[in-house]
Design an enzyme around this catalytic site. Sequence first.
Site, PDB file in Angstrom:
ATOM      1  N   GLU B  58      92.450 -22.609 -15.720  1.00 12.74           N
ATOM      2  CA  GLU B  58      92.803 -21.296 -16.267  1.00 12.74           C
ATOM      3  C   GLU B  58      92.345 -20.153 -15.378  1.00 12.74           C
ATOM      4  O   GLU B  58      93.027 -19.126 -15.272  1.00 12.74           O
ATOM      5  CB  GLU B  58      92.226 -21.138 -17.675  1.00 12.74           C
ATOM      6  CG  GLU B  58      92.852 -22.056 -18.717  1.00 12.74           C
ATOM      7  CD  GLU B  58      92.357 -23.495 -18.641  1.00 12.74           C
ATOM      8  OE1 GLU B  58      91.360 -23.749 -17.922  1.00 12.74           O
ATOM      9  OE2 GLU B  58      92.957 -24.366 -19.298  1.00 12.74           O
ATOM     10  N   PHE B  83      91.400 -20.692 -24.429  1.00 14.79           N
ATOM     11  CA  PHE B  83      91.332 -20.873 -22.969  1.00 14.79           C
ATOM     12  C   PHE B  83      91.856 -19.648 -22.214  1.00 14.79           C
ATOM     13  O   PHE B  83      91.414 -19.366 -21.105  1.00 14.79           O
ATOM     14  CB  PHE B  83      92.110 -22.125 -22.563  1.00 14.79           C
ATOM     15  CG  PHE B  83      91.676 -23.372 -23.290  1.00 14.79           C
ATOM     16  CD1 PHE B  83      90.332 -23.661 -23.446  1.00 14.79           C
ATOM     17  CD2 PHE B  83      92.606 -24.237 -23.826  1.00 14.79           C
ATOM     18  CE1 PHE B  83      89.915 -24.802 -24.136  1.00 14.79           C
ATOM     19  CE2 PHE B  83      92.203 -25.385 -24.510  1.00 14.79           C
ATOM     20  CZ  PHE B  83      90.861 -25.669 -24.673  1.00 14.79           C
ATOM     21  N   ARG B 166     100.653 -21.624 -33.790  1.00 15.78           N
ATOM     22  CA  ARG B 166     101.336 -22.758 -33.168  1.00 15.78           C
ATOM     23  C   ARG B 166     102.065 -23.572 -34.239  1.00 15.78           C
ATOM     24  O   ARG B 166     101.608 -23.661 -35.382  1.00 15.78           O
ATOM     25  CB  ARG B 166     100.296 -23.640 -32.482  1.00 15.78           C
ATOM     26  CG  ARG B 166     100.834 -24.924 -31.912  1.00 15.78           C
ATOM     27  CD  ARG B 166      99.708 -25.813 -31.416  1.00 15.78           C
ATOM     28  NE  ARG B 166     100.214 -27.122 -31.083  1.00 15.78           N
ATOM     29  CZ  ARG B 166      99.451 -28.203 -30.877  1.00 15.78           C
ATOM     30  NH1 ARG B 166      98.139 -28.103 -30.972  1.00 15.78           N
ATOM     31  NH2 ARG B 166      99.991 -29.358 -30.579  1.00 15.78           N
TER      32      ARG B 166
END
Lengths: 268, 337
Positions: B58, B83, B166
Site C-alpha cells: 500500500e 489499509f 462492501r
Amino acid sequence: MEEASSEDQLDPARELAHAIRLRSARMVARHGFGYLGQALSSAETFGVLAAHWWRPGRDDLVISPGHYIICAYAIGVELGLMDEAALETYGEDGSTLEAIGTESSPVVDLTCGSLGQGLSGAVGFALAARLDGEPRRTYAFISDGELQEGQTWEAATFAGHHHLDGLTVLLDANNSQVDGPIDTITTIEPIADRWRSFGWDAFDVDGHDVGALHGAIDQAVASERPAVVIARTSTLRGIDALPVDADGHFIKLPPEVADAAITELEGR
Amino acid sequence: MRTAPFEVRLKPYGTALVDLAREREDILCLSGDLTRQCEVDLFREAFPDRFINGGMAEANLVGMAGGLARRGYMPFLHTFGVFATRRAYDQVAMAVAYPNLPVRLVGFMPGVSSPGGPSHQATDDVALMRALPNMTVVEVADATETRQVVAEIADLPGPVYLRLKRGEIPVLFDDDHRVDLRQAQVLRRAERPGGVVLVASGMMVAAAAAACDVLEDHGVPTTLVNVSAIKPLDAATILDAVASADLVVTAENHSVVGGLGSAVADVLAQAGSTPPLRMIGLQDVFASGGKAATRLFERYGLSTSDLVWAAWAGLGLAAPAPKVVPPPVTDETYAPV
C-alpha cells in the site's frame, strides 16, 4: 548510446560537481551547519546526470531524500533554471528554498523529506510516461539509508515486475545516516545483488569518478530493465578543510572552517 | 426514502466507475490485491490498460498514485479502508494530501461491517483522513448514493477519501434522490420544537432512520440528518437542524474519537449554546471478532436500539425506552441491526 567519453567531454560534469560543492558550502556557511555532506558525496553523481543526461522540462527528476535538495538549488542556478540571488534565502524564514525539500522546491519534479517515498513517486512518473507513450525518462536519486525503508523495496518490486526501463535510479552509497555509518546499524549489502534479484540491472561504481559514473549511467539508460547506478561515495569528499571526524549527515561549519572550505574550493 | 427491509444491489461502485471511465480517459484504477472485493474487477475487464495492480504494497501504491496524479492522471486507489489509511498514513499525508493531488482513495469494509477482527476493521480511518489538510472525507449511505458519488468526487479539487460498504449494498433512496457533498441533508425534519436530532453517516443512516420512526411513534420530535461529506462538514445545516432541539445524537460505524461525532462536536462547541451531544460509535475500543457483522453492531452499541436508548435517556424520558422490532430480512434484503 554515447561512446565512453574523453576527459574533455566530461569537463562539464566536473565543473558542475565543483559548482555543487562550492554553492552548497556557501549556503550552509550562512547557517553554520547543515546538509553539506550530502552535496559532497553526490556532487559527481548530480554533475554527470545534469550535464549529460537529464533534460529539464522533459525528463522527470526525483530527489527522494529531501536532505539532498541543496544540490538541486546549486544545479538550478548553474543551468539557469532559477535565480542565483535565491540561494541567499536558503533555509531562511519564508524562503521557498527549505533545507529539506518541500513542495515549493524548484528544479525537481518530486522530492520527499520522509525517507523511502521517492522511488514510488518515480515509478508513478515512469508509468505515466509509458501510458502516455512518450520517451520521457525518469531519473530517481535515492540514498543508501533509504534501503532500510521497506517502501523502497515495494517500489523496486513493482518496477522490476513491470520492466520499467524508462526508470533510472542513482543511488548515493555514502554509508552515512544520523546515528553513524550505515554498516554499523544494519547490513544493506550486497546492494547491487539485491537490486538484481528484484529484476533490475545494477552498476556499482566509484561515485567520485565522473568517467565511471558516465559509463554506468550510459549502460543504465540503455538497459531494457529498470537500472540502478550505485555510487560509492564519501560525505567529506572534496574539502580538505573539514575535520576528518565530521558528522557527514549534518556538518558543522563554524566561520573559520567555512572560510577555509570556501577558500579551498574557490582556489580550484 | 424507502423503509426497511431494503432491496440490495451488487457492485454499484464498480459499475459507476466503469461508466465514468468511459467518459474520462484520465481515470486510472489502482488495486492493492483486493480487486473483486472492491468491485473493480469490472474496471479490469473494461479497461485493462488503465488498470494497475500494485499487490500488497500500500505504501508504494499510494506513492505511485501521487506520481501518476502529478502527470495528469486521476488515480482511483482501491483497497480495504484500514489499509488505504492506517497502513499507508505517512504516504497519504506526504505523497497525496500535502501536494493536494487529485487521488481518490476508496476504502471498503468500514468499521465493524467486517467480522475480520481489528486488523481488517477500518475504525479510525475517518479520524485519520480528517486530520489531513486538503483531504475531503466522504461516506455514503446506500447504492443510489454510491452510484452517484463516483462522478461527484471526480470533480472535487484535491484528494478524496471515499468510504464504502462492501458486498450487498442496500437501496435506501429512490432514483430521484441526489447525493450532496456540499450540504448535509435533512432527510426528515421534526414538525415540533424540542426532541432530538440524529446525525448519521454511511451504514448508520439506515439505523438512524429506523430509530427516527420509533422515536416519532413514541412522541419524540426527531430530525434526521444524513452527512455524506464528513469533511468539509456543512456546519450551517447542522446548526440550523439543532437550533430548536433538546438533544443531538451522532451515529457512525467508526470510533467516536475523531470521526463524525467529533466533527459535529467541533461545530456545536464553537457555536456555543447548543443542545447536549451523545455519540453512537465504537467507544474507544478495538472490536473483537465475531461470526457476523450484525453481532458486532449489537455488541459495540451500534444498533437501532442503541440510538433509541441514547435519545430516550439523553432527553431524560422515563425508562424503559421503546423497544425496537427489527424487520424480517431475507438473503435478498438488508435491514440495519
